[in-house]
Scaffold this active site. Structure first.
Site, PDB file in Angstrom:
ATOM      1  N   CYS A 113       0.855  -1.180   0.000  1.00 21.01           N
ATOM      2  CA  CYS A 113       0.000   0.000   0.000  1.00 21.01           C
ATOM      3  C   CYS A 113       0.892   1.231   0.000  1.00 21.01           C
ATOM      4  CB  CYS A 113      -0.885  -0.001   1.247  1.00 21.01           C
ATOM      5  SG  CYS A 113      -1.927   1.459   1.402  1.00 21.01           S
ATOM      6  N   HIS A 131      -9.039  -3.664  -1.892  1.00 14.50           N
ATOM      7  CA  HIS A 131      -8.059  -2.829  -1.194  1.00 14.50           C
ATOM      8  C   HIS A 131      -8.491  -1.360  -1.203  1.00 14.50           C
ATOM      9  CE1 HIS A 131      -3.636  -1.879  -0.280  1.00 14.50           C
ATOM     10  NE2 HIS A 131      -4.184  -0.696  -0.515  1.00 14.50           N
ATOM     11  N   GLU A 132      -8.875  -0.858  -2.376  1.00 12.28           N
ATOM     12  CA  GLU A 132      -9.218   0.573  -2.478  1.00 12.28           C
ATOM     13  C   GLU A 132     -10.546   0.885  -1.788  1.00 12.28           C
ATOM     14  OE1 GLU A 132      -6.899   2.493  -3.269  1.00 12.28           O
ATOM     15  OE2 GLU A 132      -5.637   0.882  -4.052  1.00 12.28           O
ATOM     16  N   HIS A 145     -10.073   1.194   1.878  1.00 14.83           N
ATOM     17  CA  HIS A 145      -9.528   2.502   2.270  1.00 14.83           C
ATOM     18  C   HIS A 145     -10.653   3.491   2.590  1.00 14.83           C
ATOM     19  CE1 HIS A 145      -5.191   2.660   1.980  1.00 14.83           C
ATOM     20  NE2 HIS A 145      -5.159   2.123   0.780  1.00 14.83           N
TER      21      HIS A 145
HETATM   22 NI    NI Z   1      -3.543   1.272  -0.184  1.00 14.29          NI
END
Ligand code: NI
Length: 217
Positions: free
Chosen positions: A129, A171-172, A175
């Protein structure tokens, strides 16, 4: 969206570095642990003749490319906004591309995305990341997810993704809900920047699992 957040977007863009690059915040910054807000007025706000959101997306795109990374979420540039960009050239080596299910993903914007698993297959690979710069950890993810989002024209996105594209979307999207990949990673798999090359050429985390003592797939 609050007027303060709109002002924060304007200030961020006004203060962008050479080439329009935005600073990427690192783990420990509280913005990475907040729930991101819907885009609201940012969809229509203009600066000069241009939509502010188009300027922001462009700045996030060049920042992601320069890093380099395959995804960047607005909280990573300090904005608690439900917006991310992704783009992946894919794995160059055909065997890596096959094992990791990593085809090229053209540039796209995820606005207010959510995902849910399709089936119960989980796959574990090393992941990193830009906000945990230089570190990597083996991270289990749903192999297949259903992505729902909007696009910047207000249209609805509803599609099923498998493999690495599904990993990037998870993953995004995480966030935007205050989650970092480390929250779900095998902590014993953690590889520091100094050791970054040790398992980089491996197709799977199997050797790392044996040497570092964590459960692989
Ligand atoms: Ni990330």
């Amino acid at each position: 969206m609050s007027p303060q957040l709109l002002e924060a977007v304007e200030a961020l863009l006004a203060g962008a570095g050479p080439g329009g690059l935005l600073p990427i915040v690192q783990a420990g910054h509280p913005v990475l642990r907040r729930h991101a807000a819907p885009l609201g007025d940012l969809r229509v706000a203009r600066r000069g003749g241009r939509r502010l959101i188009d300027e922001l997306v462009e700045a996030m795109r060049v920042t992601m490319h320069a890093a380099p990374g395959v995804g960047l979420a607005a909280p990573q540039v300090g904005l608690p906004l439900a917006l991310a960009v992704i783009e992946d050239p894919g794995a160059v080596d055909p065997e890596v591309a096959r094992v990791r299910e990593r085809p090229a993903v053209p540039f796209r914007v995820l606005a207010e995305p959510t995902y849910e698993p399709v089936g119960d297959d989980r796959v574990t690979f090393y992941e990193g990341c830009l906000s945990v710069s230089g570190w990597q950890a083996a991270t289990p993810r749903w192999r297949t997810v259903r992505l729902r989002a909007t696009d910047l024209a207000g249209g609805h996105v509803d599609e099923v993704l498998t493999g690495w594209p599904a990993r990037i979307v998870q993953h995004e999207t995480d966030h935007l809900h205050g989650r970092l990949y480390l929250d779900g990673a095998e902590l014993r798999s953690l590889v520091s920047p100094q050791e970054a090359g040790r398992y980089a050429a491996d197709l799977t985390p199997a050797r790392a699992a044996a040497e570092l003592g964590f459960a692989g797939d």
